[in-house]
Design an enzyme around this catalytic site. Sequence first.
Site, short mmCIF file in Angstrom:
data_model
loop_
_atom_site.label_atom_id
_atom_site.label_comp_id
_atom_site.label_asym_id
_atom_site.label_seq_id
_atom_site.Cartn_x
_atom_site.Cartn_y
_atom_site.Cartn_z
N THR A 35 32.86 14.46 -35.80
CA THR A 35 32.29 13.91 -34.42
C THR A 35 31.93 14.88 -33.75
O THR A 35 30.63 14.06 -33.63
CB THR A 35 33.51 13.48 -32.94
OG1 THR A 35 35.00 14.34 -32.86
CG2 THR A 35 34.32 12.52 -33.35
N ASN A 38 44.35 -1.96 -24.35
CA ASN A 38 43.23 -0.59 -23.81
C ASN A 38 43.71 -0.03 -22.77
O ASN A 38 42.19 -0.99 -22.28
CB ASN A 38 41.95 -0.36 -25.30
CG ASN A 38 41.67 0.73 -25.09
OD1 ASN A 38 42.69 1.59 -24.42
ND2 ASN A 38 40.11 1.34 -25.24
N GLY A 39 43.78 1.49 -22.67
CA GLY A 39 43.61 1.98 -21.54
C GLY A 39 45.01 2.13 -20.37
O GLY A 39 45.59 2.99 -21.00
N GLY A 79 43.68 5.09 -32.33
CA GLY A 79 45.17 5.06 -32.70
C GLY A 79 46.46 5.39 -33.50
O GLY A 79 45.91 4.57 -34.48
N ASP A 134 31.20 22.03 -31.50
CA ASP A 134 31.78 21.00 -31.43
C ASP A 134 31.89 19.91 -30.43
O ASP A 134 31.09 20.18 -29.11
CB ASP A 134 33.37 21.70 -31.05
CG ASP A 134 34.71 20.67 -31.13
OD1 ASP A 134 34.72 19.57 -31.92
OD2 ASP A 134 35.77 21.55 -31.51
N ASP A 135 32.22 18.62 -30.72
CA ASP A 135 31.86 17.67 -29.34
C ASP A 135 32.81 17.79 -27.88
O ASP A 135 31.79 17.79 -27.07
CB ASP A 135 33.05 16.21 -29.37
CG ASP A 135 33.69 16.53 -30.18
OD1 ASP A 135 34.92 16.40 -29.17
OD2 ASP A 135 34.28 16.28 -31.23
N TYR A 164 33.42 11.75 -28.10
CA TYR A 164 34.52 11.65 -29.05
C TYR A 164 34.75 10.37 -29.77
O TYR A 164 35.03 11.03 -31.34
CB TYR A 164 35.44 12.54 -27.98
CG TYR A 164 37.13 13.33 -28.86
CD1 TYR A 164 37.25 13.89 -30.16
CD2 TYR A 164 38.14 12.05 -28.96
CE1 TYR A 164 37.61 14.46 -31.34
CE2 TYR A 164 39.05 12.84 -29.87
CZ TYR A 164 38.81 13.17 -31.24
OH TYR A 164 40.39 14.02 -32.09
#
Length: 504
Positions: A303, A101-102, A28, A365-366, A257
């Site tokens: 990533t 978080n969530g 974040g 890419d992821d 990711y």
Amino acid sequence: MCGVVGIVAHSNVNQAIYDALTVLQHRGQDAAGIVTSDGGRLNLRKANGLVRDVFHKRHMMQLPGRMGIGHVRYPTAGSSSSSEAQPFYVNSPYGITLAHNGNLTNTEALMGDLYREDLRHINTDSDSEVLLNILAHELHVLGKLKVDADAVFQAVGAVHRRCRGAYAAVAMIAGFGVVGFRDPFGIRPIAIGKRETAKGNEYMLASESVAIDSLGFEYMRDLAPGEAVVIGLDGSLSFKQCAKKTFHSPCIFEYVYFARPDSFIDGISVYKARLRMGEALANRIIREFPEHDIDVVIPIPDTSRTSALQLANTLGVKYREGFIKNRYIGRTFIMPGQKQRKKSVRQKLNAIELEFKDKNVLLVDDSIVRGTTSQQIIQMARDSGASKVYFASASPPVRYSNVYGIDMPVPQELIGHGRDEAQIADAIGADWLIYQDIDDMISAIKHHKNTGIQSFDASCFNGEYVTGDIDEAYLASLQQRRNDQAKSHRELDDNETLDIHNNQ
């Protein structure tokens, strides 16, 4: 998606929490906050911006105390206003702060209950403030003059009965200790670590094990779904399962990711999971394109590197770094508006022409979300002289909204929604495109059968929501809040508010 930290130690924890938040900065970049407890007094600093910009020496000096919690914010529900930076605080009972978080999926109903029945006022649109007030109310109704671990566990049990969705939270009760708890599905991660000192044990909670490792703590384990832990200011440690029914189903996008590759989540190495994803994707290329003419495999940093390296090794094709990343540009996926995302891609990446010129290039890419970034990167490869540009995604097509804390665009803004692989390849300008098979991805991540994981939340890929409470009405409401037009209005409102504050 956010990052949370909680520490109880024998000396000031402000620097340790700051350091942990910088390790979790990838989770974040919108806002950051730290609150510490010093002799029962709570000291709080939070604001919009990166950790390094929010906290200066003068702020750190005002955050004494040997326990505290911290947060880095990535906005999902609500706006990116500084008023929604975490941790949040309520003074009754005891003085409680919380970082989360969530994403709760029954926020509106809970807000109504808090106002009408619990007689509590919510000052923002944040579900994290709702979660804090639910916890505070459930502690209050127990009527204890002095809080103890049993009271906390009872209150967390009530939180599980009332709240739906995803939540991994750390809370601090003034003069008592730090609490960590996880939703009954274990959708969002939270781990605990221990550090032995001459004065006794110190404990730490964090969204990812890498933050625990980096501070010299020993990673113990992840909290189980529905489990809570109380770390007392006196050094005591208590665990309890607080949910009557659990089903372990962590978010699979953490492994794809969000999480750092050097983290373990629920006992699984993110790095090794991504290696296996690259191998599985290479095997699919061999099946689908046995006569491929790939000259070089190039990852789109950062990533996808791990998967791309293993993919190249499995194919027996050269692996090269073809893009150089500007480290001072934030992660494109979690920028708040589509206009800003488009502007940032070419500022963020620059191609090394000699790795592309006259070659058939496979870009890895992821994932592919909106497709706008992929489209621009493919064009960069062509502009650098690539003969052909192929594209591989280490995960399946993203076709659905995520409701558990990832700000996925609405389905109509997803490149994978309503298109097959050939149509997506055409839309992003690739000569051909290949996606990971969803079963291969799950097998690559789970790998060992002794993790205790019963399934994964893969809702953004398959549209199956593990909590069982998501219907068309909820998704329609989510679409109204998350589409780019709505976000543009929120960004404008936030900027106007900031301008007013700056003029005062």
